[in-house]
Design a protein around this motif. Structure first.
Motif, PDB file in Angstrom:
ATOM      1  N   PRO A  22       0.839  -1.203   0.000  1.00  0.00           N
ATOM      2  CA  PRO A  22       0.000   0.000   0.000  1.00  0.00           C
ATOM      3  C   PRO A  22       0.871   1.248   0.000  1.00  0.00           C
ATOM      4  CG  PRO A  22       0.035  -1.000   2.181  1.00  0.00           C
ATOM      5  CD  PRO A  22       0.738  -1.957   1.260  1.00  0.00           C
ATOM      6  N   ARG A  23       0.337   2.347  -0.472  1.00  0.00           N
ATOM      7  CA  ARG A  23       1.119   3.580  -0.562  1.00  0.00           C
ATOM      8  C   ARG A  23       1.349   4.216   0.805  1.00  0.00           C
ATOM      9  NH1 ARG A  23       1.030   6.610  -4.854  1.00  0.00           N
ATOM     10  NH2 ARG A  23       2.803   7.574  -3.779  1.00  0.00           N
ATOM     11  N   ILE A  24       0.402   4.057   1.698  1.00  0.00           N
ATOM     12  CA  ILE A  24       0.479   4.720   3.004  1.00  0.00           C
ATOM     13  C   ILE A  24       0.373   3.688   4.115  1.00  0.00           C
ATOM     14  CG2 ILE A  24      -0.693   6.320   4.591  1.00  0.00           C
ATOM     15  CD1 ILE A  24      -1.595   7.919   2.185  1.00  0.00           C
ATOM     16  N   SER A  25       1.183   3.850   5.130  1.00  0.00           N
ATOM     17  CA  SER A  25       1.089   3.024   6.330  1.00  0.00           C
ATOM     18  C   SER A  25       0.636   3.914   7.486  1.00  0.00           C
ATOM     19  CB  SER A  25       2.437   2.395   6.678  1.00  0.00           C
ATOM     20  OG  SER A  25       2.861   1.506   5.667  1.00  0.00           O
ATOM     21  N   VAL A  26      -0.501   3.597   8.062  1.00  0.00           N
ATOM     22  CA  VAL A  26      -0.997   4.324   9.233  1.00  0.00           C
ATOM     23  C   VAL A  26      -0.366   3.702  10.473  1.00  0.00           C
ATOM     24  CG1 VAL A  26      -3.014   4.872  10.642  1.00  0.00           C
ATOM     25  CG2 VAL A  26      -3.159   4.998   8.138  1.00  0.00           C
ATOM     26  N   LEU A  27       0.349   4.515  11.238  1.00  0.00           N
ATOM     27  CA  LEU A  27       0.996   4.050  12.461  1.00  0.00           C
ATOM     28  C   LEU A  27       0.070   4.354  13.633  1.00  0.00           C
ATOM     29  CD1 LEU A  27       4.608   5.429  11.805  1.00  0.00           C
ATOM     30  CD2 LEU A  27       3.502   3.366  10.889  1.00  0.00           C
ATOM     31  N   LEU A  28      -0.345   3.305  14.343  1.00  0.00           N
ATOM     32  CA  LEU A  28      -1.383   3.454  15.371  1.00  0.00           C
ATOM     33  C   LEU A  28      -0.922   2.861  16.702  1.00  0.00           C
ATOM     34  CD1 LEU A  28      -4.401   4.407  15.664  1.00  0.00           C
ATOM     35  CD2 LEU A  28      -5.024   2.003  15.322  1.00  0.00           C
ATOM     36  N   PRO A  29      -0.229   3.647  17.537  1.00  0.00           N
ATOM     37  CA  PRO A  29       0.115   3.174  18.882  1.00  0.00           C
ATOM     38  C   PRO A  29      -1.147   3.054  19.732  1.00  0.00           C
ATOM     39  CG  PRO A  29       1.487   5.031  18.215  1.00  0.00           C
ATOM     40  CD  PRO A  29       0.345   4.955  17.249  1.00  0.00           C
ATOM     41  N   ILE A  30      -1.206   2.026  20.563  1.00  0.00           N
ATOM     42  CA  ILE A  30      -2.403   1.767  21.371  1.00  0.00           C
ATOM     43  C   ILE A  30      -2.005   1.620  22.833  1.00  0.00           C
ATOM     44  CG2 ILE A  30      -4.289   0.142  21.790  1.00  0.00           C
ATOM     45  CD1 ILE A  30      -4.116  -0.641  18.829  1.00  0.00           C
ATOM     46  N   TYR A  31      -2.605   2.446  23.681  1.00  0.00           N
ATOM     47  CA  TYR A  31      -2.326   2.343  25.117  1.00  0.00           C
ATOM     48  C   TYR A  31      -3.468   2.978  25.907  1.00  0.00           C
ATOM     49  CZ  TYR A  31       0.099   2.454  29.600  1.00  0.00           C
ATOM     50  OH  TYR A  31       0.442   2.270  30.915  1.00  0.00           O
ATOM     51  N   LYS A  32      -4.145   2.162  26.697  1.00  0.00           N
ATOM     52  CA  LYS A  32      -5.217   2.620  27.602  1.00  0.00           C
ATOM     53  C   LYS A  32      -6.264   3.462  26.878  1.00  0.00           C
ATOM     54  CE  LYS A  32      -4.120   3.713  31.863  1.00  0.00           C
ATOM     55  NZ  LYS A  32      -3.455   4.300  33.053  1.00  0.00           N
ATOM     56  N   VAL A  33      -6.804   2.900  25.787  1.00  0.00           N
ATOM     57  CA  VAL A  33      -7.823   3.609  25.003  1.00  0.00           C
ATOM     58  C   VAL A  33      -9.018   2.699  24.714  1.00  0.00           C
ATOM     59  CG1 VAL A  33      -6.308   5.316  23.915  1.00  0.00           C
ATOM     60  CG2 VAL A  33      -6.511   3.037  22.906  1.00  0.00           C
ATOM     61  N   GLU A  34      -9.324   1.801  25.628  1.00  0.00           N
ATOM     62  CA  GLU A  34     -10.374   0.828  25.342  1.00  0.00           C
ATOM     63  C   GLU A  34     -11.736   1.479  25.101  1.00  0.00           C
ATOM     64  OE1 GLU A  34     -10.644  -1.937  28.546  1.00  0.00           O
ATOM     65  OE2 GLU A  34     -11.502  -0.518  29.963  1.00  0.00           O
ATOM     66  N   ASP A  35     -11.954   2.687  25.615  1.00  0.00           N
ATOM     67  CA  ASP A  35     -13.228   3.375  25.396  1.00  0.00           C
ATOM     68  C   ASP A  35     -13.271   4.102  24.059  1.00  0.00           C
ATOM     69  OD1 ASP A  35     -14.191   2.561  27.871  1.00  0.00           O
ATOM     70  OD2 ASP A  35     -13.484   4.365  28.897  1.00  0.00           O
ATOM     71  N   TYR A  36     -12.122   4.239  23.393  1.00  0.00           N
ATOM     72  CA  TYR A  36     -12.056   5.075  22.193  1.00  0.00           C
ATOM     73  C   TYR A  36     -11.539   4.368  20.946  1.00  0.00           C
ATOM     74  CZ  TYR A  36     -11.751   8.180  26.271  1.00  0.00           C
ATOM     75  OH  TYR A  36     -11.941   8.784  27.481  1.00  0.00           O
ATOM     76  N   ILE A  37     -10.828   3.255  21.104  1.00  0.00           N
ATOM     77  CA  ILE A  37     -10.130   2.643  19.987  1.00  0.00           C
ATOM     78  C   ILE A  37     -11.074   2.176  18.881  1.00  0.00           C
ATOM     79  CG2 ILE A  37     -10.056   0.405  21.181  1.00  0.00           C
ATOM     80  CD1 ILE A  37      -7.487   1.785  18.639  1.00  0.00           C
TER      81      ILE A  37
END
Length: 326
Positions: A4-19
């Motif tokens: 793919p042309r773009i890679s979305v970098l998505l760090p995840i930490y203590k976001v269970e209500d929002y992820i």
């Protein structure tokens, strides 16, 4: 399958209500020429499990979920995500924010049309009550990377990572100050300094969600990391051909960074006892020549209140707390 042309970098930490909402905004993009590289940074809640479930329920967007055994922090986690990425460009997204459905289509079009190393777009700040509280502008035009750095020093361009599409080779070559907060300033300055073409677009493509638990709304002793960040920024910008560099860097370091450390501490610290060591550290680093520089730069109110800090941190703390309650 081609990368793919773009890679979305998505760090995840203590976001269970929002992820889940964040991923929904990514998975509903009008253009599918991207991948999601999610990294569970040792989150103690169910954030990683929720992300894995949501991503596995679809086959429209390629994805990868990496799990850090220990919490490594935002900067290191972004580096890990970038090392797994395949795209020509990377796009940082905070996992409690939302993106516009045409984000990928728009930034990819602009990058291709102008052979841009970086595409910077506008955003909106969403208050905890769900209302749009401010627009984060980016401007409109084509400039060089050095000109973009100058705009950051002039406080005319935000130094966030999440409103910038960056060529991957440039992003991974930048220093990512692990263990420090406000790392976006350092990363943005270095990526822009090493970019030839920067495309600024006025399109509002990102929603930055202000949370009650966010770094700008709670007391965090790590706010002093800004001292170290400013040292890194100076090291990476001092040799750039920027007009009036010394005055502009002074403004970034003292009128913005020192002010941010002091005001954020005074506003967020519940007691002077907690605020005192941080305010004292700012006072000790703030010299008379810096105060005179603020005055010469026509920042009269800032000159007055920071002079109070220099005289005694307790005076500054009381004044800021009183006026912040109004």
């Amino acid at each position: 399958m081609s990368a793919p042309r773009i890679s979305v970098l998505l760090p995840i930490y203590k976001v269970e209500d929002y992820i889940e909402d964040c991923l929904d905004s990514l998975l509903s993009q009008s253009c599918t020429d991207f991948e999601i590289i999610a990294v569970d940074d040792g989150s103690p809640d169910r954030s990683g499990q929720i992300a894995g479930r949501v991503l596995a329920q679809q086959d429209r967007i390629p994805w990868k979920l990496v799990r850090n055994i220990d919490n490594k922090g935002l900067a290191e986690t972004r580096k890990i995500a970038a090392s797994e990425a395949r795209g020509d460009y990377v796009l940082c997204v905070d996992s409690d924010d939302h993106v516009h459905r045409d984000l990928i289509r728009t930034v990819l079009r602009e990058a291709d049309q102008h052979d841009a190393d970086v595409v910077i777009f506008a955003a909106e700040r969403i208050s905890p009550d769900g209302t749009a509280s401010a627009r984060i502008d980016s401007g409109d035009g084509i400039i060089t990377g050095v000109e973009a750095v100058q705009k950051i020093l002039e406080l005319k361009l935000p130094a966030f990572c999440w409103n910038k599409l960056v060529r991957r080779s440039i992003f991974v070559a930048a220093e990512h100050p692990c263990g420090l907060i406000f790392e976006d300033v350092c990363v943005s300055v270095q990526t822009l300094a090493n970019s030839k073409v920067v495309r600024l677009i006025p399109d509002k493509l990102y929603s930055y969600m202000v949370r009650e638990s966010g770094i700008s709304r709670r007391f965090n002793p790590q706010v002093v990391d800004l001292f170290a960040i400013m040292d890194r920024v100076e090291k990476s910008t001092a040799s750039l051909p920027i007009t009036d560099y010394k005055r502009l860097f002074f403004r970034l370091k003292y009128s913005w960074a020192f002010r941010a450390i002091a005001f954020q501490t005074a506003i967020a610290a519940p007691t002077y006892h907690l605020a005192s060591p941080i305010l004292q550290s700012v006072s000790e680093k703030l010299h008379v020549k810096h105060l005179l520089g603020m005055f010469a730069d026509r920042h009269l109110k800032l000159f007055i209140v920071m002079t109070m800090l220099k005289i005694h941190p307790w005076i500054f703390y009381c004044v800021v707390r009183r006026f912040n309650r109004r």
